[in-house]
Scaffold this active site. Structure first.
Site: not given
Length: 774
Positions: A175, A343-344
């Site tokens: 990020r 994940d996700e």
């Protein structure tokens, strides 16, 4: 004998300063090592480091461990301590190898003329050296030469070993990208805290951070995004495909080799994470052919939800690509574990993709959840064939877990319980205690964070073994890990602030025997560690000192009771009211403060009769509407009721934490309410308390209007504020104040207009905490 018993023993040692006649008395309370050793026995006598102290070494491992302390003395004192291969008669440190000691365990014996370190391998040597550092005066951490320091430590015997084998920190470098030098600095500090694992989150939607030679576009395209750092993370627009991408960076394979080698020299294993099948928009932007839609997409500049651009599970080319990537990754990272995320994943495209539907038919899979299980199991077989172990977030349990996989449980402890029950190893990292992107102090006083509240005292409570686990399940708990996601962490300084001192609390939770852990004792040692952090130029958070308040309102009496505290159980908090000065005459806080009129409380932590740290200051305004009846013409949303009928006139203001129970909110709808003052009253201003936090779609009202009435039926406008939308990346509290010539009124109607929709088309909230009538 157990350490908690030893702490009561009144052993002491008298040593004399080299430059004064003052006497210093050492007791076990002066031994402020973090994490706390398993056993410690204080003895008579002491060892003094001088410029003639030498390290007696017999191999390169001992030499490498010695160098850490040699370097510290060279910087802090200017000494160039020597290593020798022949055993001296006195004033030396020696090493012994023992096979009858655990892999990371050590025994440290300090005597008048010699310090003996006994261990099985390098990590044990390293941790003994780190303990020696913390036994020495805090000035040993100085980055410049110091004077008049007596480098004396008491004679003692420490036997020590870690409770858990996995003691980790995850850094999200996707990020926001952090340079190689910062990664190495973090590795040094992990070793200092006896932590042994650095988990690098190298891949996510917003950036691909590792060079893969067979697929150069992963870094040419995937490592950079359009710079929208001036906008809130979840309020950034989707870039056009041809927009110039300038924000980002990546590690070359040479960088990775350097990081891994440096970590190995500090006893730290670097675990790479290569996300799959989701959180990979940066990879899809580079190579769209590995997605279901094969549609070109940009690298997102910020928040992305749902995550639908994921790897196609039906194409053989997807698995060939991932195997090629992992071959290069495994050549760089000798880690036993390879993290694949997992994940996700929003599987919308899998449901309609011809390739995925064919795969499900051929493999007799009943759902897309089973297709994800197929995906992970297939990758697990490949990773296992290379002699490694697949580890992933607890979503890899969905649809059935791959036989050799290890689970990292982040959504609470449920995933860890389920995996360990099935006989799988687990690393516990629940968001409640281990997410270092959470706030660690009051939001009003802290830099921007993701949300949640995980102060250092809560981290200290963490235990990877859940009470309901069987003995067999507990054997599968490898340990625990902190995770620092970096959506809001943009600089090295901010990263340090989020890690320290919480990593110290986690280190003791993962290292020290559970019965010996005690928050009161730990917090007393933490202050010494803070001094060491300051010498090391670490931007650590002092949030544990921050004074917070808890307010109780007595609606019938219109009085409030304000309790003050910070995280330290034995804290000298003092306060004054209104204009009084915070000095030695301040009132010592012993019980909640009762207030029945407009008052300002100022408070501070005191040390040596002087205020230290941030000053707490809060005003409680007994305005003309306090306790009056509020009629909601448009009712607030059920999700944010605040204190319901009394919320807008209860004196207590909201904080930047919109979950603090002091806010009422309206979704899309405008706010419209009327306050009944009971009788005609002189009024001259109305203030509306609001919040803006555009990430979670909380916006200032675009218009605020105040209207007055004598009868509650006919209202006249006395003022209006128009505030057009402005992009804002911060959380801001703002009072919209409308002043007017003094008028008599019994009813005050206040309207606040909602923006309605965000730039991206989502619904918006307005949040109001208090309406002040003067």
């Amino acid at each position: 004998m157990k350490l908690k018993v030893l702490l009561i023993v009144a052993l002491s040692l008298v040593i004399f300063s080299c430059n004064t006649n003052e006497t210093k008395v050492f007791t076990e309370s002066d031994i402020q090592v973090i994490p706390k050793p398993e056993t410690l026995k204080l003895k008579e006598g002491h060892f003094k480091f001088t410029e003639n102290t030498v390290f007696y070494v017999t191999d390169d491992i001992q030499l490498r461990a010695s160098q850490i302390l040699i370097d510290r003395f060279k910087t802090a004192q200017g000494w160039d301590l020597k290593t020798v291969k022949t055993q001296p008669k006195s004033n030396f440190i020696q090493f012994k190898t023992s096979e009858n000691i655990g892999k990371e365990a050590y025994k440290l014996i300090v005597e008048n003329d010699v310090i003996t370190i006994e261990s099985k391998g390098y990590n044990g040597l390293l941790y003994a050296i780190q303990t020696l550092r913390q036994l020495l005066p805090t000035a040993i951490e100085s980055q410049t030469k110091v004077a008049d320091i007596n480098w004396v430590i008491p004679n003692l015997e420490i036997t020590d070993k870690p409770r858990f084998q996995w003691r980790g920190l995850m850094l999200d470098v996707s990020r926001h990208f952090f340079q190689k030098e910062y990664i190495k600095k973090t590795i040094d500090r992990l070793a200092y805290h006896k932590m042994n694992t650095l988990h690098l989150h190298l891949v996510d939607d917003q950036g691909w951070r590792i060079e893969i030679k067979k697929y150069p576009k992963l870094t040419e395209v995937g490592a950079f995004r359009v710079d929208q750092e001036d906008k809130p993370w979840n309020g950034r627009y989707t870039p056009e495909l041809d927009e110039k991408a300038t924000y980002g960076g990546f590690y070359t394979q040479e960088d990775i080799k350097e990081i891994v080698a440096y970590a190995e020299s500090r006893g730290v294993t670097v675990v790479p994470e290569i996300e799959m099948p989701a959180h990979v928009t940066s990879a899809i932007a580079s190579y769209p052919e590995f997605s279901c839609l094969e549609k070109p997409v940009p690298v997102p500049s910020g928040g992305l939800w749902p995550i639908t651009d994921i790897y196609c599970a039906g194409k053989e080319s997807t698995f060939e690509f991932l195997e090629d990537v992992l071959v290069e990754v495994m050549a760089l990272f000798p880690s036993k574990y390879i993290h694949v995320g997992g994940d996700e994943a929003t599987k919308t495209n899998w449901k309609t993709c011809a390739h995925c539907k064919k795969r499900m038919k051929d493999e007799k899979l009943k759902s897309v959840e089973e297709l994800q299980s197929y995906f992970i199991k297939r990758m697990e077989r490949f990773i296992s064939s290379k002699g490694r172990v697949l580890i992933g977030w607890d979503e890899i349990l969905e649809g059935g877990l791959a036989p050799g996989a290890t689970v990292m449980s982040w959504r609470g402890v449920k995933g860890g319980l389920e995996a360990s029950e099935q006989g799988h190893d687990v690393v516990m990292t629940p968001g409640s205690h281990c997410y270092f992107d959470h706030y660690q102090g009051p939001m009003d006083t802290e830099p921007k964070a993701w949300g949640g509240y995980s102060p250092v005292s809560k981290v200290y409570q963490f235990d990877p073994i859940v009470d309901t686990m069987s003995d067999e399940q507990a054997k599968h708990v490898l340990g625990g890990q902190a995770n620092l996601w970096s959506e809001y962490v943009t600089t090295e300084s901010h990263s340090e602030y989020m890690i320290y001192p919480r990593i110290a609390a986690l280190s003791e939770a993962l290292w020290s025997p559970k019965p010996s852990r005690n928050w009161v004792n730990f917090s007393s040692r933490l202050e010494n560690l803070f001094k060491r952090y300051e010498h090391q130029n670490i931007n650590y958070a002092k949030s544990a000192y921050t004074i917070t308040s808890e307010t109780e309102v007595n609606d019938s009496m219109n009085t409030i009771s304000v309790a003050l505290k910070n995280e330290f159980p034995v804290a000298d908090i003092r306060y004054v009211l209104n204009e009084s000065s915070l000095d030695e005459a301040a009132i010592k806080y012993t019980k909640p403060i009762e207030i029945n009129s407009t008052s300002t409380i100022k408070a501070s932590l005191f040390k040596d009769n002087k205020p230290v740290g941030k000053v707490f200051e809060k005003t409680f305004n007994y305005h003309k509407a306090v306790g009056k009846k509020v009629i909601y013409n448009i009712k607030y949303h059920d999700s944010y009721k605040g204190k319901e009928a009394s919320n807008m006139v209860n004196i207590v203001r909201g904080t930047k934490n919109f979950h603090d129970g002091q806010w009422q909110a309206w979704l899309v709808k405008d706010m419209d309410l009327t306050i009944d003052l009971d009788e005609l009253t002189d009024v001259s201003s109305v203030s509306v308390g609001t919040m803006e936090s555009q990430g979670p779609s909380i916006y200032f009202p675009t218009q605020v209007e105040v209207l007055l009435s004598n009868d509650g039926k006919t209202f006249s406008s006395v003022g209006k504020i128009d505030r057009p939308f402005e992009s804002n990346a911060n959380i801001i509290l703002k009072d919209f104040v409308i002043g007017f010539d003094t008028q008599k009124a019994q009813f005050i109607r206040v309207k606040a207009k909602n923006l309605g929709k965000t730039e991206r088309g989502g619904a918006t909230w307005i949040f109001i905490d208090e309406i002040i009538v003067q």
